[in-house]
Design a protein around this motif. Sequence first.
Motif, short mmCIF file in Angstrom:
data_model
loop_
_atom_site.label_atom_id
_atom_site.label_comp_id
_atom_site.label_asym_id
_atom_site.label_seq_id
_atom_site.Cartn_x
_atom_site.Cartn_y
_atom_site.Cartn_z
N HIS A 231 0.77 -1.38 0.04
CA HIS A 231 0.07 0.05 0.03
C HIS A 231 0.88 1.27 -0.06
O HIS A 231 0.66 2.22 -0.76
N ALA A 232 1.90 1.33 0.88
CA ALA A 232 2.72 2.59 1.21
C ALA A 232 3.38 2.47 -0.17
O ALA A 232 3.76 3.83 -0.77
N HIS A 233 3.88 1.60 -0.84
CA HIS A 233 4.88 1.90 -2.02
C HIS A 233 4.06 2.45 -3.12
O HIS A 233 4.41 3.40 -4.04
N ALA A 234 2.77 1.87 -3.33
CA ALA A 234 1.91 2.26 -4.43
C ALA A 234 1.52 3.81 -4.13
O ALA A 234 1.41 4.59 -4.92
N LEU A 235 1.16 4.00 -2.88
CA LEU A 235 0.97 5.51 -2.42
C LEU A 235 1.95 6.44 -2.85
O LEU A 235 1.70 7.69 -3.16
N THR A 236 3.12 6.02 -2.41
CA THR A 236 4.23 7.25 -2.47
C THR A 236 5.37 7.19 -3.61
O THR A 236 6.04 7.93 -3.82
N GLY A 237 5.44 5.78 -4.37
CA GLY A 237 6.25 5.50 -5.22
C GLY A 237 7.55 5.32 -4.76
O GLY A 237 8.67 5.44 -5.46
N GLU A 238 7.92 5.31 -3.40
CA GLU A 238 8.83 4.81 -2.77
C GLU A 238 8.95 3.71 -2.08
O GLU A 238 8.20 2.85 -2.03
N HIS A 239 10.51 3.34 -1.84
CA HIS A 239 10.84 1.86 -1.23
C HIS A 239 12.13 2.13 -0.76
O HIS A 239 12.98 2.77 -1.16
N PRO A 240 12.31 1.65 0.62
CA PRO A 240 11.31 0.61 1.10
C PRO A 240 10.33 1.51 2.06
O PRO A 240 10.54 2.71 2.50
N TYR A 241 9.34 0.76 2.40
CA TYR A 241 8.13 1.31 3.45
C TYR A 241 8.94 1.35 4.98
O TYR A 241 8.81 2.57 5.46
N ALA A 242 9.73 0.43 5.34
CA ALA A 242 10.57 0.20 6.56
C ALA A 242 11.76 -0.38 6.10
O ALA A 242 12.13 -1.08 5.42
N LYS A 243 12.67 0.07 7.04
CA LYS A 243 14.24 -0.35 6.75
C LYS A 243 14.52 -2.00 7.27
O LYS A 243 15.09 -2.44 6.66
N ALA A 244 13.67 -2.07 8.00
CA ALA A 244 13.61 -3.48 8.87
C ALA A 244 12.33 -4.07 9.22
O ALA A 244 11.63 -3.32 9.69
N TYR A 245 12.11 -5.12 8.86
CA TYR A 245 10.72 -6.03 9.49
C TYR A 245 11.28 -7.10 10.59
O TYR A 245 11.67 -7.89 10.24
N VAL A 246 10.79 -6.74 11.99
CA VAL A 246 11.27 -7.58 12.87
C VAL A 246 10.03 -8.00 13.47
O VAL A 246 8.89 -7.57 13.81
N HIS A 247 10.18 -9.57 13.86
CA HIS A 247 8.97 -10.12 14.10
C HIS A 247 9.36 -11.23 15.27
O HIS A 247 10.59 -11.75 15.25
N ALA A 248 8.44 -11.09 16.30
CA ALA A 248 8.54 -11.98 17.46
C ALA A 248 7.86 -13.14 17.25
O ALA A 248 6.94 -13.46 16.49
N GLY A 249 8.46 -14.26 18.10
CA GLY A 249 7.68 -15.43 18.06
C GLY A 249 6.57 -15.60 18.78
O GLY A 249 5.99 -14.84 19.32
N MET A 250 6.12 -16.82 18.43
CA MET A 250 4.76 -17.03 19.19
C MET A 250 4.80 -17.86 20.44
O MET A 250 5.58 -18.61 20.72
N VAL A 251 3.94 -17.78 21.29
CA VAL A 251 3.93 -18.32 22.77
C VAL A 251 2.72 -19.33 22.67
O VAL A 251 1.69 -18.89 22.42
N ALA A 252 3.06 -20.60 23.20
CA ALA A 252 2.20 -21.71 23.27
C ALA A 252 1.79 -21.81 24.70
O ALA A 252 2.29 -21.71 25.46
N LEU A 253 0.62 -22.57 24.84
CA LEU A 253 0.00 -23.35 25.89
C LEU A 253 -0.54 -24.62 25.66
O LEU A 253 -1.32 -24.76 24.67
N HIS A 254 -0.06 -25.49 26.38
CA HIS A 254 -0.47 -27.03 26.31
C HIS A 254 -0.27 -27.46 25.01
O HIS A 254 -1.21 -27.86 24.19
N GLY A 255 1.01 -27.11 24.33
CA GLY A 255 1.13 -27.36 22.89
C GLY A 255 0.70 -26.78 21.76
O GLY A 255 1.07 -27.29 20.75
N GLU A 256 -0.04 -25.86 21.97
CA GLU A 256 -0.64 -25.23 20.82
C GLU A 256 -0.32 -23.66 20.92
O GLU A 256 -0.37 -23.20 22.20
N LYS A 257 -0.20 -23.00 19.82
CA LYS A 257 -0.08 -21.46 20.11
C LYS A 257 -1.31 -20.90 20.79
O LYS A 257 -2.39 -21.22 20.45
N MET A 258 -1.10 -19.70 21.77
CA MET A 258 -2.06 -19.17 22.43
C MET A 258 -2.57 -18.43 21.22
O MET A 258 -2.36 -17.79 20.35
N SER A 259 -4.06 -18.66 21.16
CA SER A 259 -4.98 -17.89 20.28
C SER A 259 -6.20 -17.53 20.95
O SER A 259 -6.79 -18.53 21.87
N LYS A 260 -7.10 -16.45 20.60
CA LYS A 260 -8.37 -16.12 20.99
C LYS A 260 -9.23 -17.44 20.41
O LYS A 260 -10.27 -17.61 21.40
#
Length: 409
Positions: A260-289
């Motif tokens: 979306h940002a690239h198409a709106l601005t004609g610029e790249h990159p949107y962010a210099k780094a994409y950083v992602h945290a891991g998932m936390v599980a309970l009883h063998g399965e990812k915690m989820s709503k």
Amino acid sequence: MHAWPASEVPALPGKGRDLRIHDTATGGPVTLDPGPVARIYVCGITPYDATHMGHAATYNAFDLVQRVWLDTKRQVHYVQNVTDVDDPLLERANRDGQDWTELAERETSLFREDMTALRMLPPQHYIGAVEAIPGIVPLVERLRDAGAAYELDGDVYFSVESDPHFGGVSHLDAEAMRLLSAERGGDPERPGKKNPLDPMLWMAAREGEPRWDGRSLGPGRPGWHIECVAIALDHLGMGFDVQGGGSDLAFPHHEMGASHAHALTGEHPYAKAYVHAGMVALHGEKMSKSKGNLVFVSALRRQGVDPAAIRLTLLAHHYRSDWEWTDAVLDEAVERLARWRAAVSRPDGPPADALVEEVRAALADDLDAPAALRAVDRWAALQERGGGTDEGAPGVVSRTVDALLGVAL
């Protein structure tokens, strides 16, 4: 929308190190070198079932990013959103017979309380999707008018083919994207779309659902991804330093937002780094709503668990790892907290200058909080054996743990 109060961050002697962190887009480490003001956007909660341990682990990771940057004597411009209108929120409100706005406000308030208790540094701008709608509508109109979006039965979709960089965040193949799109809020099977992966920018008003004035778009509400883009571009601009969130946001949310940002601005990159945290599980399965296997910060606090012990539980796991919440990992954190507090309560101790640099080095190396904890453990063990007579050492350790790890001793 207001955030939560900030806890004071002690100043440490010397200067911290630049952060080397894993970038999902490149698949490897990058050394971040922001200017005097480091810019970070972290995707916030959809306010129902807050705050579970998966949330806490994610925000702990990006709290560490802020603390490393502050230790380099930079300012930090941190922006976080609240997805306070979305299908899951509306579905939960309908299920429980609640007004969706009351549900969102209650859960957002609880989230603030939990973040305060865990001593997470607040964002400078804490923006709800609803309050951002006046800025979202013009962006959707611009994308449509530029040919990067199209209408389908009154809804407006973004064309992923309008962005030559599409796929550059997650690097998934088309089939994997299609499966994740269906699982994570997309509608790849809808007839009439130009590409099954095209995400919705504006949903035309549905019976019984909230709606806002969309000007030339007609009444309706925004899609998920464009909300964050509007907020980030408004407060940070293109090319900010870190886009953060849980690993389940790499696709589709961060991939689509970048396009979306690239198409709106004609610029790249949107962010210099994409950083992602891991998932936390309970009883063998990812915690989820949806599965209901959640451990809540507020519930632990009501049981009398010290928030510092909750935070130490999070810090004991590398932010990128997937791990499982158990009573045992919390018990270990409670014991560690007691050892550390006993160690810094003595009038003197082993010299701590080397410890400060160990903790700095660990966190600068892809936020290796477990290594930082082991360094403090070693100092505390020396202290227990009477390993020094430096009167200032306990205070240095206490301030280091507070400033860099967010744990008050």
